[in-house]
Design an enzyme around this catalytic site. Structure first.
Site, PDB file in Angstrom:
ATOM      1  N   HIS A   1       2.839  -1.944 -10.797  1.00  0.00           N
ATOM      2  CA  HIS A   1       3.435  -0.639 -11.463  1.00  0.00           C
ATOM      3  C   HIS A   1       4.625  -1.053 -12.565  1.00  0.00           C
ATOM      4  CE1 HIS A   1       5.447   3.528 -12.698  1.00  0.00           C
ATOM      5  NE2 HIS A   1       4.195   3.875 -12.158  1.00  0.00           N
TER       6      HIS A   1
ATOM      7  N   SER B   1      -1.604   6.095 -15.545  1.00  0.00           N
ATOM      8  CA  SER B   1      -1.159   7.166 -14.570  1.00  0.00           C
ATOM      9  C   SER B   1      -0.031   8.211 -15.170  1.00  0.00           C
ATOM     10  CB  SER B   1      -0.642   6.678 -13.153  1.00  0.00           C
ATOM     11  OG  SER B   1       0.409   5.958 -13.409  1.00  0.00           O
TER      12      SER B   1
ATOM     13  N   GLU C   1      -3.928  11.599  -6.945  1.00  0.00           N
ATOM     14  CA  GLU C   1      -3.309  11.213  -6.035  1.00  0.00           C
ATOM     15  C   GLU C   1      -2.401  12.246  -5.180  1.00  0.00           C
ATOM     16  OE1 GLU C   1      -0.064   8.710  -7.723  1.00  0.00           O
ATOM     17  OE2 GLU C   1       0.614   7.846  -5.705  1.00  0.00           O
TER      18      GLU C   1
ATOM     19  N   GLU D   1       7.172  16.439  -3.962  1.00  0.00           N
ATOM     20  CA  GLU D   1       6.729  16.152  -5.553  1.00  0.00           C
ATOM     21  C   GLU D   1       5.534  16.890  -5.769  1.00  0.00           C
ATOM     22  OE1 GLU D   1       6.444  11.967  -5.822  1.00  0.00           O
ATOM     23  OE2 GLU D   1       8.089  11.578  -4.304  1.00  0.00           O
TER      24      GLU D   1
ATOM     25  N   HIS E   1       3.297   8.313   0.401  1.00  0.00           N
ATOM     26  CA  HIS E   1       3.083   9.650   0.510  1.00  0.00           C
ATOM     27  C   HIS E   1       2.332   9.835   1.905  1.00  0.00           C
ATOM     28  CE1 HIS E   1       4.357  10.508  -3.580  1.00  0.00           C
ATOM     29  NE2 HIS E   1       3.743   9.437  -3.965  1.00  0.00           N
TER      30      HIS E   1
ATOM     31  N   HIS F   1      -2.408   2.904  -3.868  1.00  0.00           N
ATOM     32  CA  HIS F   1      -0.907   2.530  -4.386  1.00  0.00           C
ATOM     33  C   HIS F   1      -0.312   1.976  -2.808  1.00  0.00           C
ATOM     34  CE1 HIS F   1       0.478   5.171  -7.904  1.00  0.00           C
ATOM     35  NE2 HIS F   1      -0.081   3.841  -8.172  1.00  0.00           N
TER      36      HIS F   1
ATOM     37  N   ARG G   1      10.210   3.005  -0.729  1.00  0.00           N
ATOM     38  CA  ARG G   1       9.656   2.409  -1.782  1.00  0.00           C
ATOM     39  C   ARG G   1      10.079   1.049  -2.440  1.00  0.00           C
ATOM     40  NH1 ARG G   1       7.982   7.762  -5.272  1.00  0.00           N
ATOM     41  NH2 ARG G   1       5.794   6.791  -5.260  1.00  0.00           N
TER      42      ARG G   1
ATOM     43  N   GLU H   1       3.710  -0.226  -5.692  1.00  0.00           N
ATOM     44  CA  GLU H   1       4.659   0.691  -6.612  1.00  0.00           C
ATOM     45  C   GLU H   1       6.087   0.568  -5.919  1.00  0.00           C
ATOM     46  OE1 GLU H   1       3.550   4.934  -8.404  1.00  0.00           O
ATOM     47  OE2 GLU H   1       3.300   4.788  -6.579  1.00  0.00           O
TER      48      GLU H   1
HETATM   49 MN    MN Z   1       1.971   6.693  -6.094  1.00  0.00          MN
END
Ligand code: MN
Length: 290
Positions: A7, A64, A147, A153, A183, A206, A212, A241
């Site tokens: 990403h 994206s 996604e 979110e 996620h 992803h 993260r 990502e």
């Molecule tokens: Mn993602």
């Protein structure tokens, strides 16, 4: 072997000519096949410059985005929905003009925390817009991916199952599911089942850690995830990502609640991620082959 992507937020927080060159060159230098470019403001991005840089460095693009309050197609306000449809349409054109064949992410709602559940009318608006954009995208040679993201979110699609049901309602054959381990770790208890339920409707993946940051330093069971991807014969892109306060997009970073500095050196991070993903893919292939 799947094509591996990274990403752009690992490298840069914006997309000026100098920033896009830096991101694309760094992606090429580490031997990644793909750079995923966030297209949050497609009208402000120079597709011709990006296309030339991608060509120069031999990197393939994917694209994206996530929508905002003022262009959320799951809104009940027709003006806001129309603005979102225009953004998605511009993003499809940008993707086409840089030679991408994929546009994914939170195309179906705002990326951000909602004060209440999605409404039936809002969800219907989103389905109708995605169906129309999917047709436009198909004509431009671009597949869409929805996604599922965690409850903080979006309130429209939180799991792979939600995404499959939503896509069925669009009636389109040009929309796939775009899963993200970060996620899934929050919303999909059984990662193998989530991946298997998508099967050949999984269009993009992803790879992100539970915080993260660096792969392998969080709590996600990547062994199971990569084995599951191998078991469904998944051969589409796998993109790393990661977000840190060291590289900030003024809007996206705040939306994703990137308050913490999880790394400073994007190149070291991305190099480690590539080694990690290749090792897991190879290990999963061996299990599969035995
Ligand atoms: Mn993602």
């Amino acid at each position: 072997m799947n094509k591996l992507g990274v990403h752009a937020l690992v490298w840069v927080g914006g997309w000026s000519e100098a920033e896009s060159e830096k991101a694309i060159a760094a992606t090429a230098e580490l031997g990644y096949d793909i750079i995923e470019i966030p297209v949050l403001n497609p009208e402000a991005m120079d597709a011709a410059v990006t296309a030339r840089q991608l060509e120069t460095y031999g990197v393939r693009p994917t694209t994206s985005l996530g929508l905002r309050d003022d262009n959320d197609i799951s809104s009940e306000d027709p003006d806001i929905v129309a603005r979102g449809e225009a953004t998605l349409s511009d993003a499809v054109h940008f993707a086409r003009d840089i030679g991408a064949t994929y546009l994914g992410g939170v195309l179906y709602s705002k990326l951000g925390k909602y004060a209440g559940p999605a409404t039936a009318a809002g969800r219907r608006n989103s389905i109708e817009v995605i169906a129309r954009i999917a047709d436009k995208a198909k004509a431009a040679g671009i597949g869409l991916g929805l996604e599922p993201v965690n409850r903080y979110e979006s309130n429209v699609i939180n799991t792979g199952k939600d995404a499959l049901a939503f896509i069925d309602e669009t009636g389109s054959d040009n929309v796939t599911v775009h899963l993200d381990s970060y996620h899934m770790n929050i919303e999909d208890g059984d990662h193998a089942a989530a991946i298997e339920a998508c099967g050949d409707r999984l269009g993009y993946f992803h790879v992100g850690e539970s915080h993260r940051g660096y792969l392998g330093t969080g709590t996600i069971d990547f062994r199971t995830i990569f084995r599951s991807l191998a078991s469904i014969g998944y051969d589409r892109p796998i993109t790393f990502e990661s977000f840190s306060s060291a590289v900030v997009d003024p809007h996206l970073s705040s939306t994703l609640a990137v308050w913490r500095n999880l790394w400073d050196d994007g190149a070291d991070l991305a190099r480690a991620a590539k080694t990690f993903m290749e090792s897991e893919i190879n290990a999963a292939a061996k299990v599969r082959g035995s």
